[in-house]
Enzyme design. Structure first.
Site, PDB file in Angstrom:
ATOM      1  N   ASN A  43      44.350  32.910  47.654  1.00  0.00           N
ATOM      2  CA  ASN A  43      43.286  33.535  47.502  1.00  0.00           C
ATOM      3  C   ASN A  43      42.440  33.801  48.719  1.00  0.00           C
ATOM      4  O   ASN A  43      41.844  32.926  49.223  1.00  0.00           O
ATOM      5  CB  ASN A  43      42.271  33.035  46.325  1.00  0.00           C
ATOM      6  CG  ASN A  43      41.022  33.800  46.124  1.00  0.00           C
ATOM      7  OD1 ASN A  43      40.715  34.804  46.684  1.00  0.00           O
ATOM      8  ND2 ASN A  43      40.090  33.051  45.475  1.00  0.00           N
ATOM      9  N   LYS A 102      40.128  35.736  49.545  1.00  0.00           N
ATOM     10  CA  LYS A 102      38.485  36.008  49.329  1.00  0.00           C
ATOM     11  C   LYS A 102      38.193  36.921  50.118  1.00  0.00           C
ATOM     12  O   LYS A 102      38.893  37.755  50.398  1.00  0.00           O
ATOM     13  CB  LYS A 102      37.849  34.477  49.558  1.00  0.00           C
ATOM     14  CG  LYS A 102      38.320  33.359  48.905  1.00  0.00           C
ATOM     15  CD  LYS A 102      37.443  32.243  48.682  1.00  0.00           C
ATOM     16  CE  LYS A 102      38.148  31.078  47.803  1.00  0.00           C
ATOM     17  NZ  LYS A 102      37.401  29.889  47.731  1.00  0.00           N
ATOM     18  N   HIS A 138      36.714  33.811  38.620  1.00  0.00           N
ATOM     19  CA  HIS A 138      36.741  32.943  39.963  1.00  0.00           C
ATOM     20  C   HIS A 138      35.542  32.428  39.893  1.00  0.00           C
ATOM     21  O   HIS A 138      34.398  32.928  39.608  1.00  0.00           O
ATOM     22  CB  HIS A 138      37.125  33.518  41.321  1.00  0.00           C
ATOM     23  CG  HIS A 138      37.369  32.437  42.337  1.00  0.00           C
ATOM     24  ND1 HIS A 138      36.174  32.005  43.238  1.00  0.00           N
ATOM     25  CD2 HIS A 138      38.458  31.785  42.762  1.00  0.00           C
ATOM     26  CE1 HIS A 138      36.666  31.166  43.867  1.00  0.00           C
ATOM     27  NE2 HIS A 138      37.991  30.778  43.778  1.00  0.00           N
ATOM     28  N   GLU A 177      33.425  31.559  42.430  1.00  0.00           N
ATOM     29  CA  GLU A 177      32.329  32.375  42.966  1.00  0.00           C
ATOM     30  C   GLU A 177      32.025  33.694  42.558  1.00  0.00           C
ATOM     31  O   GLU A 177      30.745  34.154  42.611  1.00  0.00           O
ATOM     32  CB  GLU A 177      32.931  32.840  44.437  1.00  0.00           C
ATOM     33  CG  GLU A 177      33.146  31.609  45.363  1.00  0.00           C
ATOM     34  CD  GLU A 177      34.506  31.418  46.189  1.00  0.00           C
ATOM     35  OE1 GLU A 177      35.296  32.555  46.658  1.00  0.00           O
ATOM     36  OE2 GLU A 177      34.941  30.659  46.350  1.00  0.00           O
ATOM     37  N   GLU A 229      39.976  25.034  38.681  1.00  0.00           N
ATOM     38  CA  GLU A 229      39.404  24.940  40.102  1.00  0.00           C
ATOM     39  C   GLU A 229      37.947  24.222  39.738  1.00  0.00           C
ATOM     40  O   GLU A 229      37.111  24.946  39.671  1.00  0.00           O
ATOM     41  CB  GLU A 229      39.063  26.265  40.671  1.00  0.00           C
ATOM     42  CG  GLU A 229      40.508  26.842  40.989  1.00  0.00           C
ATOM     43  CD  GLU A 229      40.207  28.136  42.128  1.00  0.00           C
ATOM     44  OE1 GLU A 229      41.248  27.985  43.093  1.00  0.00           O
ATOM     45  OE2 GLU A 229      39.137  28.953  42.002  1.00  0.00           O
ATOM     46  N   GLY A 289      36.266  24.604  48.993  1.00  0.00           N
ATOM     47  CA  GLY A 289      35.999  25.107  50.217  1.00  0.00           C
ATOM     48  C   GLY A 289      35.140  23.857  50.700  1.00  0.00           C
ATOM     49  O   GLY A 289      34.306  23.820  51.633  1.00  0.00           O
ATOM     50  N   SER A 331      40.399  23.099  47.758  1.00  0.00           N
ATOM     51  CA  SER A 331      40.721  22.208  48.987  1.00  0.00           C
ATOM     52  C   SER A 331      42.506  21.650  49.096  1.00  0.00           C
ATOM     53  O   SER A 331      42.735  20.625  49.485  1.00  0.00           O
ATOM     54  CB  SER A 331      39.973  21.052  49.321  1.00  0.00           C
ATOM     55  OG  SER A 331      38.730  21.637  49.431  1.00  0.00           O
TER      56      SER A 331
END
Ligand code: 13P
Length: 256
Positions: free
Chosen positions: A9, A11, A96, A98, A168, A174, A214
């Site tokens: 991904n 992003k 996702h 985010e 996730e 991240g 990660s």
């Protein structure tokens, strides 16, 4: 037997030039690996076409990071599922963290997207995962159950053939703080049990559950070695071929 899926991904990263360069490096570097594992990348929407051109003729698949559920029309700033298909995408990432936590997407919006994408024949990679505060409050399973029930409402057992789940944990995204293989396996096993009880054993057995958060070359083999981990959804380490290809190779090794 579930086929490993190693996905990247990207992003809101890359430029047109670096996206094409990265895609070309993956075509070269993952040529043999694609016989053993699926490789799927999610570039930013403006770069889907040049990236599709760069991977043309290879087995690397390209998907959209998001899409809106409505038919093309007056929805400024959104990308239609038809548009993803028009530029050759067969997959779309939905829900996702985010999008949930930065852009405010709800389970109900996510469910509309999942259903619309499946009706169009796209493969859906549905992301679920708990916040750190939820894990610390021992609410991980409850959150996963809610996100699964919400995201997959009215999705049939037949349609599940086109669904991939990505676990996730938000606290691992991240942050450099990966879930331990035991934590990942426990969550994945829970998700598979959820699939058994809400669908049936064959859906649970066939559905791929990816881990994201990660993932890097140094931890990929151990994570992919867990019985219920069927692949990875990689963020930061998918932005350089030299970081991503070793993860693809870890998938090849895990596939045996
Ligand atoms: P990182 O690999 O950068 O933690 O991101 C994970 C992720 O969000 C993939 O969708």
């Amino acid at each position: 037997m579930r086929r490993y899926l190693i996905s990247g991904n990207w992003k809101m990263n890359t430029t047109r030039a670096t996206a094409v360069e990265l895609a070309k490096a993956l075509v070269e570097g993952a040529r043999a690996a694609c016989d053993k594992v699926d490789v799927l990348i999610f570039p930013p929407a403006p770069y889907l076409i040049p990236v599709q051109d760069a991977v043309a003729g290879s087995a690397i698949q390209v998907g959209g990071q998001n899409a809106y559920f409505e038919a093309p029309g007056a929805f400024t700033g959104e990308v239609a599922l038809e548009m993803l298909q028009d530029v050759g995408c067969q997959s779309v990432l939905i829900g996702h963290s985010e999008r949930r936590h930065v852009l405010g997407e709800t389970d109900s919006l996510i469910n509309n997207k999942v259903k619309a994408a499946l009706e169009k024949g796209l493969q859906v990679v549905l992301c679920v995962g708990e916040l750190l505060s939820e894990r610390e409050a021992n609410q991980t399973e409850e959150v996963l159950d809610r996100q699964m029930a919400g995201g997959l409402a009215d999705v049939t057992a037949e349609q599940m053939a086109d669904v991939v789940i990505a676990y996730e944990p938000v606290w691992a995204i991240g942050t450099g703080r990966t879930a331990s293989p035991e934590q990942a396996e426990a969550a994945h096993a829970h998700l598979r049990n959820w699939l058994t009880s809400h669908y049936n054993a064959s859906v649970a057995d066939a559905t791929r559950i990816l881990y994201g958060g990660s993932v890097k070359a140094a931890n990929a083999a151990e994570l992919l070695g867990q019985p219920n981990v069927d692949g990875a959804l990689v963020g930061g380490a998918s932005l350089k071929a030299s970081d991503f290809l070793p993860i693809v190779e870890a998938g090849v090794s895990a596939a045996g």
